[in-house]
Design a protein around this motif. Sequence first.
Motif, PDB file in Angstrom:
ATOM      1  N   CYS A 146       0.836  -1.212   0.000  1.00  0.00           N
ATOM      2  CA  CYS A 146       0.000   0.000   0.000  1.00  0.00           C
ATOM      3  C   CYS A 146       0.862   1.250   0.000  1.00  0.00           C
ATOM      4  N   SER A 147       1.951   1.237   0.761  1.00  0.00           N
ATOM      5  CA  SER A 147       2.840   2.409   0.809  1.00  0.00           C
ATOM      6  C   SER A 147       3.472   2.672  -0.547  1.00  0.00           C
ATOM      7  N   MET A 148       3.971   1.619  -1.197  1.00  0.00           N
ATOM      8  CA  MET A 148       4.580   1.788  -2.507  1.00  0.00           C
ATOM      9  C   MET A 148       3.557   2.207  -3.551  1.00  0.00           C
ATOM     10  N   ALA A 149       2.345   1.670  -3.459  1.00  0.00           N
ATOM     11  CA  ALA A 149       1.300   2.048  -4.411  1.00  0.00           C
ATOM     12  C   ALA A 149       0.920   3.516  -4.251  1.00  0.00           C
ATOM     13  N   ILE A 150       0.830   3.982  -3.007  1.00  0.00           N
ATOM     14  CA  ILE A 150       0.481   5.395  -2.763  1.00  0.00           C
ATOM     15  C   ILE A 150       1.585   6.304  -3.265  1.00  0.00           C
ATOM     16  N   ILE A 151       2.847   5.951  -2.993  1.00  0.00           N
ATOM     17  CA  ILE A 151       3.966   6.784  -3.437  1.00  0.00           C
ATOM     18  C   ILE A 151       4.015   6.848  -4.957  1.00  0.00           C
TER      19      ILE A 151
END
Length: 316
Positions: free
Chosen positions: A185-190
């Motif tokens: 989720c963090s990588m997708a948001i970034i």
Amino acid sequence: MQGTGHKVHDAGGPVVRGTQSFVYTLSECWRRPSLTALEVLWRWTFAVPVLLLVWHEAVRILGAAPVDVDALQRMTVLDPLAASQTLAKALAVLLPPVWHVVRWMGPLLLLAWVVVSSLGRTVVLRRVNDRLHARVGTLMALQGIRVLALAGSFAVWFECLVWAAQTTVTEPMSRGGDPNLVGYCSMAIIATLGLFTLWAVVSWALGIAPLLAMLHGLGVGQSLAAAFRLGPLKGKLVEINLVMGIVKIALIVLAIVFSATPLPFESVTSQEFLFLWWAGVAVFYCLASDFFHVARLVGYLNLWKALGEGPAVSPR
């Protein structure tokens, strides 16, 4: 009138930054609701038949595919791993017929969007200033170029999501470990925010080219060439685009927050209520987005007028 840096100089008036002039543009568009109404009209004239067509094909595919609908209805955000596994099984069944439909429907809808959006944008801009030239064919070609560029950005975004999924979910599970959903989720948001901001920075030329075509009666190549020869105006257009990017992100975050509001009460709410709530949030987002689309176009025109760029536009 002369522009330097990111400021607009009005003769005999105070120095105003591009963002400050855009705030005035928002107020101006708010006092002219007919502009937003026209934008909503042409967008929803296209969107409603498309949604009905997509709904028809979706119902047909779901009726023919052996999908466990009960399992999909039992999915809950309280158990994301089980929900993702259920969704993966359903997608494995649905993707082949969906891809078959996308291959013929996708190009057809993109072509229809290019035509309808060019006609609608012409109507809105001539409502803003009836002295603008009607260059529908040029706008169609420019819109086609913009659609291809946007499709390319979505392809890059999708590849980033695939890489993030392989790094945080697929590889750990292949080694017998647990998937890192927080990392994914963090990588997708970034990746999403980064590409969104990059598009806002670099897409200003595709946004101003149709206006240049209508301002001066230019063709496709001439308007694109003129868009890259704007001198100090480039910085101000990038500034407005960045503001619009921030506004779009804020609207998306606000829509996500509103969409998630009833989820803690999922056990005591009906699916009908959730559907109506999410439909209302989607309508709110679309209306707000249409308003800011109009404001960006009016902001471009006002900035061009304030800087005194180019010859005056004469009626045809």
